[in-house]
Design an enzyme around this catalytic site. Structure first.
Site, PDB file in Angstrom:
ATOM      1  N   ASP A 134      40.715  49.217  39.443  1.00 42.75           N
ATOM      2  CA  ASP A 134      40.229  47.894  39.021  1.00 42.75           C
ATOM      3  C   ASP A 134      40.297  47.760  37.502  1.00 42.75           C
ATOM      4  O   ASP A 134      41.053  48.474  36.821  1.00 42.75           O
ATOM      5  CB  ASP A 134      38.811  47.679  39.588  1.00 42.75           C
ATOM      6  CG  ASP A 134      38.486  46.223  39.856  1.00 42.75           C
ATOM      7  OD1 ASP A 134      38.134  45.517  38.904  1.00 42.75           O
ATOM      8  OD2 ASP A 134      38.596  45.785  41.026  1.00 42.75           O
ATOM      9  N   ASP A 135      39.486  46.906  36.965  1.00 45.69           N
ATOM     10  CA  ASP A 135      39.471  46.545  35.544  1.00 45.69           C
ATOM     11  C   ASP A 135      39.299  47.783  34.653  1.00 45.69           C
ATOM     12  O   ASP A 135      38.590  48.718  35.011  1.00 45.69           O
ATOM     13  CB  ASP A 135      38.279  45.583  35.350  1.00 45.69           C
ATOM     14  CG  ASP A 135      38.336  44.838  34.052  1.00 45.69           C
ATOM     15  OD1 ASP A 135      39.192  45.137  33.224  1.00 45.69           O
ATOM     16  OD2 ASP A 135      37.485  43.949  33.877  1.00 45.69           O
TER      17      ASP A 135
ATOM     18  N   ARG B  86      32.266  35.434  29.222  1.00 44.89           N
ATOM     19  CA  ARG B  86      32.582  36.853  29.387  1.00 44.89           C
ATOM     20  C   ARG B  86      33.509  37.306  28.246  1.00 44.89           C
ATOM     21  O   ARG B  86      34.476  38.013  28.471  1.00 44.89           O
ATOM     22  CB  ARG B  86      33.209  37.132  30.750  1.00 44.89           C
ATOM     23  CG  ARG B  86      32.955  38.542  31.250  1.00 44.89           C
ATOM     24  CD  ARG B  86      33.843  38.913  32.437  1.00 44.89           C
ATOM     25  NE  ARG B  86      33.418  40.174  33.019  1.00 44.89           N
ATOM     26  CZ  ARG B  86      34.205  40.974  33.716  1.00 44.89           C
ATOM     27  NH1 ARG B  86      35.453  40.659  33.941  1.00 44.89           N
ATOM     28  NH2 ARG B  86      33.753  42.099  34.203  1.00 44.89           N
TER      29      ARG B  86
ATOM     30  N   TRP C 149      44.384  40.071  41.965  1.00 43.82           N
ATOM     31  CA  TRP C 149      44.566  39.083  40.901  1.00 43.82           C
ATOM     32  C   TRP C 149      43.236  38.373  40.693  1.00 43.82           C
ATOM     33  O   TRP C 149      42.827  37.556  41.504  1.00 43.82           O
ATOM     34  CB  TRP C 149      45.663  38.117  41.310  1.00 43.82           C
ATOM     35  CG  TRP C 149      45.986  36.993  40.378  1.00 43.82           C
ATOM     36  CD1 TRP C 149      45.147  36.318  39.547  1.00 43.82           C
ATOM     37  CD2 TRP C 149      47.265  36.374  40.209  1.00 43.82           C
ATOM     38  NE1 TRP C 149      45.797  35.336  38.870  1.00 43.82           N
ATOM     39  CE2 TRP C 149      47.107  35.340  39.255  1.00 43.82           C
ATOM     40  CE3 TRP C 149      48.518  36.585  40.771  1.00 43.82           C
ATOM     41  CZ2 TRP C 149      48.166  34.522  38.866  1.00 43.82           C
ATOM     42  CZ3 TRP C 149      49.570  35.766  40.380  1.00 43.82           C
ATOM     43  CH2 TRP C 149      49.391  34.754  39.430  1.00 43.82           C
ATOM     44  N   ASP C 150      42.580  38.713  39.602  1.00 39.27           N
ATOM     45  CA  ASP C 150      41.226  38.212  39.324  1.00 39.27           C
ATOM     46  C   ASP C 150      41.295  37.009  38.390  1.00 39.27           C
ATOM     47  O   ASP C 150      42.322  36.747  37.744  1.00 39.27           O
ATOM     48  CB  ASP C 150      40.434  39.365  38.679  1.00 39.27           C
ATOM     49  CG  ASP C 150      38.936  39.239  38.859  1.00 39.27           C
ATOM     50  OD1 ASP C 150      38.463  38.178  39.289  1.00 39.27           O
ATOM     51  OD2 ASP C 150      38.230  40.228  38.547  1.00 39.27           O
ATOM     52  N   MET C 151      40.198  36.274  38.270  1.00 40.30           N
ATOM     53  CA  MET C 151      40.101  35.098  37.378  1.00 40.30           C
ATOM     54  C   MET C 151      38.611  34.901  37.133  1.00 40.30           C
ATOM     55  O   MET C 151      37.905  34.464  38.021  1.00 40.30           O
ATOM     56  CB  MET C 151      40.700  33.900  38.122  1.00 40.30           C
ATOM     57  CG  MET C 151      41.048  32.692  37.303  1.00 40.30           C
ATOM     58  SD  MET C 151      39.655  31.757  36.690  1.00 40.30           S
ATOM     59  CE  MET C 151      40.453  30.407  35.899  1.00 40.30           C
ATOM     60  N   ASN C 152      38.156  35.260  35.918  1.00 40.32           N
ATOM     61  CA  ASN C 152      36.715  35.414  35.748  1.00 40.32           C
ATOM     62  C   ASN C 152      36.006  34.380  34.884  1.00 40.32           C
ATOM     63  O   ASN C 152      34.919  34.656  34.386  1.00 40.32           O
ATOM     64  CB  ASN C 152      36.422  36.806  35.184  1.00 40.32           C
ATOM     65  CG  ASN C 152      36.478  37.853  36.282  1.00 40.32           C
ATOM     66  OD1 ASN C 152      35.801  37.724  37.304  1.00 40.32           O
ATOM     67  ND2 ASN C 152      37.293  38.866  36.102  1.00 40.32           N
TER      68      ASN C 152
ATOM     69  N   ASP D  76      31.391  39.096  44.936  1.00 44.06           N
ATOM     70  CA  ASP D  76      30.983  40.331  44.262  1.00 44.06           C
ATOM     71  C   ASP D  76      29.708  40.888  44.873  1.00 44.06           C
ATOM     72  O   ASP D  76      29.274  41.977  44.499  1.00 44.06           O
ATOM     73  CB  ASP D  76      30.737  40.055  42.775  1.00 44.06           C
ATOM     74  CG  ASP D  76      32.024  40.113  41.975  1.00 44.06           C
ATOM     75  OD1 ASP D  76      33.057  40.518  42.537  1.00 44.06           O
ATOM     76  OD2 ASP D  76      31.996  39.752  40.786  1.00 44.06           O
TER      77      ASP D  76
HETATM   78  C1  DGJ Z   1      35.194  40.382  39.014  1.00 42.26           C
HETATM   79  C2  DGJ Z   1      35.620  40.860  40.368  1.00 42.26           C
HETATM   80  O1  DGJ Z   1      35.110  40.026  41.365  1.00 42.26           O
HETATM   81  C3  DGJ Z   1      35.178  42.298  40.552  1.00 42.26           C
HETATM   82  O2  DGJ Z   1      35.494  42.737  41.835  1.00 42.26           O
HETATM   83  C4  DGJ Z   1      35.830  43.143  39.497  1.00 42.26           C
HETATM   84  O3  DGJ Z   1      37.215  43.173  39.705  1.00 42.26           O
HETATM   85  C5  DGJ Z   1      35.506  42.620  38.114  1.00 42.26           C
HETATM   86  N1  DGJ Z   1      35.793  41.211  38.006  1.00 42.26           N
HETATM   87  C6  DGJ Z   1      36.260  43.362  37.061  1.00 42.26           C
HETATM   88  O4  DGJ Z   1      36.097  42.809  35.828  1.00 42.26           O
END
Ligand code: DGJ
Length: 742
Positions: free
Chosen positions: A357-358, A434, A468-471, A539
């Site tokens: 992961d990250d 973030r 592929w995340d998007m935060n 999450d």
């Molecule tokens: C948000 C994701 O939902 C998590 O599972 C994880 O990948 C974090 N980002 C990592 O920054």
């Protein structure tokens, strides 16, 4: 299935034997909505609806329109609004011609459902013309044979030489004749996505919307109407779902005559489109589903269509690997040696895919920096991603990687090189969330850059999976690449850019399994499902919370799309302690994964995990691709919040699995009867129980042994009461009933 046009009544009847959808050309050339519901016979065209004593003396007073206009007597929410060169906004689209053909076209640049053979569906294109401006409005309808679904979208075509602005363009508008419905929407927040809200319609405007650039954890682009008496298993329901990952509106307006107008499409408050001469604009596609078999019936139509004719590629029908993701196990704090230890242990447990992961790139040791710098973190991965991936795969387990391509940290080489690529409004504050900014995905050079940098990683390393995340949501919307007149296109162009990057990567790397994610389920929508056949739902990995989240999501989304992980206790989001067996059984009803450090599992827990994975693999077809039923939804039961039960029947009907979750125990319990569904009445089933890591002794339990399908569906399973002598006393008890057809 067929689409029949009756010349005399000017009526179109779309039907597949289960669903009928009837519209007609009115005398003034506009299109009226006549009927949407259970199939009617085609030989009897419905009479023209009685003209309505409404606003005017002509057809404008008709109460139910198919794609209602703004500004000429229908004072409800319109389906579209155009602004012409002279600033006027009134359009008068009239029927011109129609085309009916087998199969279905793609919606250019956007996700859409599809057919594999033209015989699977039939499409109606209904072309309307606004005579004064020359603008054409084409309404597309596709009815599927196998699913009770109609896919709709609209195209605006400008053959004239004057620019026209589209200020609103819904994908679907539907006028229903009465307001006696409950509206269900899926709302929530980070870590509590897919909360089910269910309330009777009331006069006026009501609905949900997103204005944050993504569909959002707060609102999912779906809306369901159910009759007040409709249950999980019986009664009428209509579902509306938008294949779109950006700002949307899903709304209902109940008018003065109790007509119920449903609308779903791009959110018009954050949208306008400059339709230049010869330009064409396609709205996203919306899917309408009808069920007279309750909410489960509705969900099954969505599940079937989305699993088989929205998701695509090699992984659509392939069994998805059991994965272990290091996020909750290590967060940012890992070394290559630690990852290899985790991967080796995962392999021993039966895990098939290890996901890093990250934190693997740039100088990323926390969330303050490096998004955008998609180069290996030199200290953590001395031999790069390729070196690590080779070592992991040498252990006999696939390797997967996390990315967040749409983002950039101010502290990154990418931002230092291209500050203009980060979304911002000139001379205004740039809001960080973030510690990050959003890249302007509407700019082709940004997409080209991301495609190149990601392809370079993917082509060198043995990578089988991408998360592929998007935060973060989008603030200060503006694009330096657009003119002042085009700024209303910003959000939609962003989504088109995301889809373009997905399309290019999935085409270049067809063997890759993509999982979508946006801080959990903030962009878990049908648009994403077209490119990534599974998504990280939330999450929140707490077993109890997951029951609610998965149950809500299952109203629309197939379980093959729901990535579900077992994590450590106390749970990192809720601090709750639930048994490993409970966490495992909840996650079984999805694509199973683990999100913990396997080195921290006690030996007996490792054994239990091995058994979970072995059981899941043995029944993976049933769990991932079976027909899923909510037998008892956690909040829609008299034991509200205390009990839930799900069931899935394998595609070939040879086995079924029932999950029973006794969430909170109470003393002196009532006995519970659980009626099953989806079985063959005439067949016999061998019933066994799988509980905390193994099969229970069959003869100990009165539900076990040979049982008739008729009996299981009508008399049901008798669930034991957990009295104070029972070893099962306690919260979070769960068990699985395994039914094998004899
Ligand atoms: C948000 C994701 O939902 C998590 O599972 C994880 O990948 C974090 N980002 C990592 O920054």
């Amino acid at each position: 299935m067929s689409i029949i046009y009756d010349e005399q009544s000017k009526q179109f009847h779309l039907t597949n034997g289960s669903l009928s959808y009837i519209i007609r050309i009115l005398e003034n050339g506009s299109i009226g909505q006549v009927y949407c519901g259970k199939a009617l016979r085609i030989e009897n065209p419905l009479p023209a609806p009685i003209p309505f004593k409404g606003f005017s003396n002509n057809d404008k007073s008709f109460a139910r329109f198919e794609y209602p206009v703004y500004g000429s007597g229908d004072f409800r929410q319109p389906a579209f609004k155009l602004r012409f060169a002279d600033g006027s906004v009134v359009a008068e689209p009239e029927y011109q011609e129609h085309r009916i053909y087998a199969g279905k076209k793609e919606v250019p640049g956007l996700p859409s459902t599809y057919t594999e053979k033209p015989s699977e569906a039939e499409t109606l294109e209904l072309e309307l013309l606004d005579n004064v401006s020359g603008v054409k409005i084409v309404l597309y309808y596709t009815i599927f044979g196998e699913y009770n679904c109609i896919a709709r979208h609209t195209a605006f075509v400008n053959p004239g030489d004057q620019t026209v602005f589209i200020e609103n363009g819904m994908s679907l508008s539907l006028d229903l004749p009465d307001p006696h419905w409950n509206m269900i929407t899926l709302t929530g927040a980070w870590a509590r996505e897919f909360e089910v809200s269910d309330a009777p319609l009331r006069p006026g405007f009501q609905g949900i919307q997103s204005m944050r650039g993504i569909s959002g954890a707060q609102t999912n682009p779906a809306l369901i109407l159910r009759r007040p008496a409709t249950t999980e298993h019986h009664g009428e329901a209509l579902g509306f779902s938008l294949l779109y990952s950006g700002n949307f509106t899903a709304a209902v307006e109940v008018d003065q005559w109790d007509i119920t107008r449903v609308m779903i499409g791009i959110n018009s408050d954050t949208f306008s489109w400059e339709l230049k001469s010869t330009g064409v604009f396609h709205t996203p596609e919306a899917v309408l589903v009808f069920s007279d078999e309750g909410l489960n019936g509705l969900s099954q139509q969505f599940h079937g269509l989305y699993r088989s004719r929205l998701a695509r590629g090699k992984w659509r029908d392939a069994e998805r690997p059991v994965l272990l993701n290091n996020w909750e196990g290590t967060y940012f704090d890992f070394t290559e040696a630690k990852i290899l230890e985790m991967a080796a242990l995962s392999r021993e447990l039966g895990v098939e895919l290890f996901v890093l992961d990250d934190g693997w790139f740039g100088k990323r040791d926390d969330d303050h920096s490096s998004l955008g710098d998609w180069f290996p973190h030199k200290t953590k991965l001395p031999e790069g991603v390729t070196g690590l991936a080779k070592k992991v795969t040498a252990l006999g387990i696939m390797f997967g990687l996390w990315i967040e391509p749409e983002m950039v940290n101010p502290d990154s080489d990418l931002f230092r090189a291209h500050p203009d690529w980060a979304v911002h409004t000139p001379e205004r504050v740039r809001t960080e969330q973030r510690y990050q900014y959003v890249l302007d995905m509407g700019r082709p050079e940004v997409i080209d850059y991301l495609f190149k940098v990601l392809s370079d990683i993917l082509k060198d390393a043995p990578i089988s999976y991408i998360k592929w995340d998007m935060n973060r949501s989008i603030t200060e919307p503006y694009s330096l690449s657009l003119s002042a007149e085009q700024q209303g296109e910003f959000f939609h162009r962003y989504v088109l850019g995301v889809y373009d990057l997905y399309a290019r990567l999935t085409a270049a790397f067809p063997d890759l399994l993509f999982e979508s994610c946006a801080s959990g389920g903030a962009r878990f929508d049908p648009g994403m499902l077209h490119y990534a056949p599974q998504g990280w739902l939330s999450d929140d990995t707490d077993g109890l919370e997951r029951i609610h989240i998965q149950d809500g999501a299952s109203l629309v989304y197939p379980i093959s799309s729901i990535s579900a992980h077992v994590s450590a206790v106390p749970n990192h989001q809720t601090a709750r302690i639930t048994p490993l067996s409970f966490r495992g059984m909840v996650a079984f009803f999805g694509v199973l994964g683990y999100e913990l450090d396997p080195a921290k599992l006690k030996p007996e827990e490792q054994e239990a995990v091995k058994k979970q994975i072995a059981f899941y693999k043995a029944h993976r077809q049933t769990f991932q691709f079976g027909s899923f039923y909510r037998l008892v939804s956690p909040l829609r039961h008299s034991l509200s919040g205390r009990f839930a039960a799900w069931m899935t029947v394998s595609p070939d009907g040879s086995e079924a699995i029932v999950g029973v979750f006794k969430i909170l125990s109470n003393p002196n319990q009532r006995p519970l009867t659980l009626k099953l569904t989806g079985l063959e009445s005439a067949a016999d089933y061998q019933v066994t129980i799988w509980e905390t890591g193994g099969f229970a002794e069959a003869d100990r339990h009165y539900n076990c042994g040979t049982r008739g399908g008729d009996e299981l569906m009508n008399a049901g399973l008798m669930l034991e009461c957990t009295d104070h002598h029972s070893p099962r006393k306690g919260d979070f008890f769960s068990e699985l009933f395994l039914l094998k057809r004899k």
